[in-house]
Design a protein around this motif. Structure first.
Motif, short mmCIF file in Angstrom:
data_model
loop_
_atom_site.label_atom_id
_atom_site.label_comp_id
_atom_site.label_asym_id
_atom_site.label_seq_id
_atom_site.Cartn_x
_atom_site.Cartn_y
_atom_site.Cartn_z
N VAL A 1 0.75 -1.24 -0.11
CA VAL A 1 0.04 -0.02 -0.03
C VAL A 1 0.94 1.22 -0.02
O VAL A 1 0.61 2.04 -0.74
N PRO A 2 1.75 1.57 0.93
CA PRO A 2 2.63 2.69 0.89
C PRO A 2 3.45 2.68 -0.11
O PRO A 2 3.77 3.75 -0.68
N GLU A 3 4.25 1.51 -0.70
CA GLU A 3 5.08 1.39 -1.98
C GLU A 3 4.08 2.03 -3.17
O GLU A 3 4.64 2.72 -4.06
N VAL B 1 -3.05 6.32 -14.57
CA VAL B 1 -2.79 5.23 -15.36
C VAL B 1 -1.36 4.76 -15.37
O VAL B 1 -0.91 3.50 -15.36
N PHE B 2 -0.42 5.65 -15.91
CA PHE B 2 0.89 5.50 -15.87
C PHE B 2 1.54 5.06 -14.61
O PHE B 2 2.14 4.21 -14.30
N ALA B 3 1.29 5.84 -13.47
CA ALA B 3 1.84 5.73 -12.27
C ALA B 3 1.36 4.32 -11.67
O ALA B 3 2.00 3.49 -11.02
N LEU C 1 2.35 6.62 -6.91
CA LEU C 1 1.35 7.56 -7.35
C LEU C 1 1.41 8.93 -6.91
O LEU C 1 1.20 9.73 -7.45
N LEU C 2 1.67 9.11 -5.50
CA LEU C 2 1.15 10.25 -4.78
C LEU C 2 2.45 11.22 -4.60
O LEU C 2 2.52 12.38 -4.57
N GLU D 1 6.06 10.44 -6.14
CA GLU D 1 7.34 10.00 -7.02
C GLU D 1 6.90 10.40 -8.51
O GLU D 1 7.53 11.11 -9.14
N ASP D 2 5.81 9.89 -8.87
CA ASP D 2 5.34 10.18 -10.16
C ASP D 2 4.00 10.84 -10.47
O ASP D 2 4.01 12.04 -10.73
N GLY D 3 2.92 10.29 -10.03
CA GLY D 3 1.68 11.11 -10.45
C GLY D 3 1.36 12.38 -9.56
O GLY D 3 1.09 13.18 -10.91
N MET D 4 1.58 12.66 -8.35
CA MET D 4 1.46 14.05 -7.96
C MET D 4 2.37 15.05 -8.84
O MET D 4 2.02 16.01 -9.11
N ALA D 5 3.61 14.46 -8.91
CA ALA D 5 4.58 15.48 -9.05
C ALA D 5 4.35 15.74 -10.80
O ALA D 5 4.64 16.97 -11.21
N LEU D 6 4.08 14.71 -11.57
CA LEU D 6 4.19 15.01 -12.95
C LEU D 6 2.75 15.86 -13.23
O LEU D 6 2.47 16.38 -14.52
N VAL D 7 1.88 15.89 -12.52
CA VAL D 7 0.58 16.71 -12.67
C VAL D 7 0.93 18.05 -12.22
O VAL D 7 0.81 19.08 -12.86
#
Length: 558
Positions: free
Chosen positions: A74-76, A264-266, A81-82, A84-90
């Motif tokens: 869950v944390p990984e 979807v990517f993350a 998502l939140l 390293e990738d998802g939140m930052a990329l948005v």
């Protein structure tokens, strides 16, 4: 916590002569910010090793740790998502666009963006955390159907479910601060996170809590990630900075069309862990633990290699917001090759001295010689996919820098996950955990190849052919260095690791220069100038892409 100076990354005043856009940092500023980020990230990684050593020594590698690691999914998953990738990329491109419109007046697009997005993010992720805690029994059954300690995994999952909210807030703060040129507090999040886990295991692990103490540490670590950043962000938002003249247009908004491909990517990228643990659950006890320990150590070179890309991502986004694609391309190409050098040296060292590395880090207490051998075998296979992992992490920033919906990265990642799942299912039976790791390496390498093939047509039009040629030469140098490091990894484990690292670094450097590989000659010149404290004078052909952009003598805006 004091943060790095704003000028380290975002220059608010123009450079004399008009050579560099007013918003673009100098190479020295990027290097300083990258060094600060790398130092704190390295400290966080070191604490991560201490955490894993503590887990191995206290709980070993058995059914209890397997249950905790299922809950740790869950944390990984949430971190990818939140944070390293998802939140930052948005959010980084959105904040970059808001900063481009900021005038320091009453109408502040940055504050408007925060007011529009932060409450909804907190509410949505709080509800999601509650639902996940309620659905923990069904989630554990889905992730690891053959797990012996199912109830223990459910208890741990309910504790780690809180990370959906804390990681969302931490990722939001990190993205906002990085867009503003603040990197020290975001880089400290894993120092805080791992400190929380270590403290909980030390205080609660030996008692009745058992491995549940580690799950409680994950929950407390998530809260600490928010606390180290929130005060810095609050001060930043209260102090408007005049960056550019006000331009017509509406304030940037985060819309579903932009969120969907990033999510979807993350999710697809982190699904590698889900696939691995699903396939490893029916294997002998400790299989999930061996995969986890091997992955954590093997991915350290990848984490360090992506630090430069993390620092320069806001710069690329700002360049695109200003319409300067040439600057964005040059920065992205150079950083990608520099990341390749770092990860290939690290991967060569891991392959050459995997048993000795695992022995030094973990073989004590409940973690015995058999665990060392099993973990080292998996770690060597994992290392084969490290270049692919780094390329995916670096290239996806180019795709999402322009803050517009791009589905190609998600499609490429889904293709890689399909290959990972198919290969893991076919190879887990005959080869066990090394077969699962091999499928992981194959799937992520395929994803990296697809992203590299399609990047020319995207937001930052990189030269895929020249990048591929440069990476091929660096990879050949890494292969020679691996053989040299393997031969030198002799003697007591600590000495063997040191000899392997020195041998790999020296052999990689010499071979890369002989093959006329990019970046390496420029790095040698830069390091020599730093040691001798004099300006570097590298020729143009030694720049990141064979003469395109020298490391410290660029001229912009001509």
């Amino acid at each position: 916590m004091a943060d790095a100076p704003h000028s380290a990354v975002v220059a608010a005043r123009p450079v004399p002569g008009g050579r560099r856009p007013a918003w673009e940092p100098s190479d020295r500023g990027i290097a300083r910010a990258a060094a600060l980020t790398a130092a704190l990230t390295g400290l966080g990684a070191l604490l991560g090793l201490v955490r894993d050593q503590l887990l191995a020594r206290t709980f070993g590698a058995g059914t209890g740790t397997d249950a905790f690691l299922v809950a740790w999914t869950v944390p990984e998953f949430a971190a990818t998502l939140l944070i390293e990738d998802g939140m930052a990329l948005v959010l980084v491109p959105a904040f970059a666009a808001a900063l481009a419109r900021r005038t320091g007046g009453d109408e502040d697009p940055v504050r408007a963006l925060v007011k529009a997005t932060l409450p909804k993010t907190a509410l949505g992720m709080g509800v999601a955390a509650g639902l996940l805690a309620f659905a923990a029994p069904w989630l554990v059954a889905l992730l690891a159907p053959g797990l012996p300690e199912r109830q223990l995994a459910v208890d741990c999952t309910r504790l780690t479910a809180t990370c959906l909210l804390s990681f969302a807030l931490a990722g939001y703060c990190s993205a906002a601060l990085r867009a503003h040129g603040r990197f020290l507090a975001p880089a400290a999040v894993y120092v805080a996170y791992n400190s929380g886990i270590i403290a909980a295991v030390v205080l609660l692990g030996p008692g009745e809590w058992g491995v549940r103490a580690a799950a409680a540490g994950v929950a407390s670590g998530g809260v600490l990630m928010v606390l180290v950043q929130a005060p810095v962000l609050w001060r930043q938002l209260r102090t408007p900075v005049t960056v550019a003249p006000k331009r017509e247009g509406t304030a940037p908004r985060i819309v579903l069309a932009a969120l969907a491909p990033v999510i979807v990517f993350a999710v697809s990228r982190q699904s590698q862990v889900l696939v691995e643990r699903f396939l490893a659950a029916p294997l002998p006890a400790g299989a999930i633990s061996h995969l986890n320990y091997a992955q954590k150590v093997a991915q350290l070179p990848m984490v360090l290699s992506l630090m430069l890309c993390t620092v320069s991502f806001p710069v690329v986004a700002r360049a695109l917001a200003a319409g300067d694609k040439d600057t964005a391309r040059r920065r992205a190409e150079r950083d990608l090759l520099l990341a390749g050098v770092i990860v290939l040296v690290g991967a060569a060292t891991v392959v050459a001295a995997a048993p000795q590395i695992v022995h030094v880090l973990f073989q004590r207490g409940a973690f015995d010689g058999a665990d060392t051998a099993a973990t080292a075998a998996v770690m060597r296979v994992y290392a084969l996919g490290l270049l692919g992992q780094t390329l995916v992490g670096a290239l996806v920033r180019c795709y999402f820098s322009a803050s517009r919906p791009l589905w190609y990265p998600a499609a490429a990642m889904l293709g890689g996950i399909a290959v990972t799942a198919a290969g893991g299912r076919a190879w887990a039976g005959p080869w066990g955990t090394p077969g699962i790791a091999a499928a992981n390496a194959l799937g992520i390498t395929l994803t990296a190849a697809l992203l590299l093939l399609g990047v020319r047509r995207q937001s930052v039009p990189l030269d895929a052919r020249r990048l591929a040629l440069g990476l091929a030469r660096l990879t050949a140098a890494a292969a020679v260095a691996t053989a040299a490091g393997w031969w030198c990894a002799a003697g007591p484990p600590p000495l063997a690791v040191a000899l392997a690292l020195v041998s790999v670094t020296a052999t990689f450097t010499a071979t890369a220069c002989a093959l006329r590989a990019p970046v390496v000659p420029s790095l040698i010149s830069l390091i020599r100038s730093a040691v001798l404290r004099r300006p570097a004078h590298e020729p143009a052909e030694n720049s990141a892409l064979g003469g395109d952009v020298p490391l410290d003598r660029r001229h912009h805006g001509r």
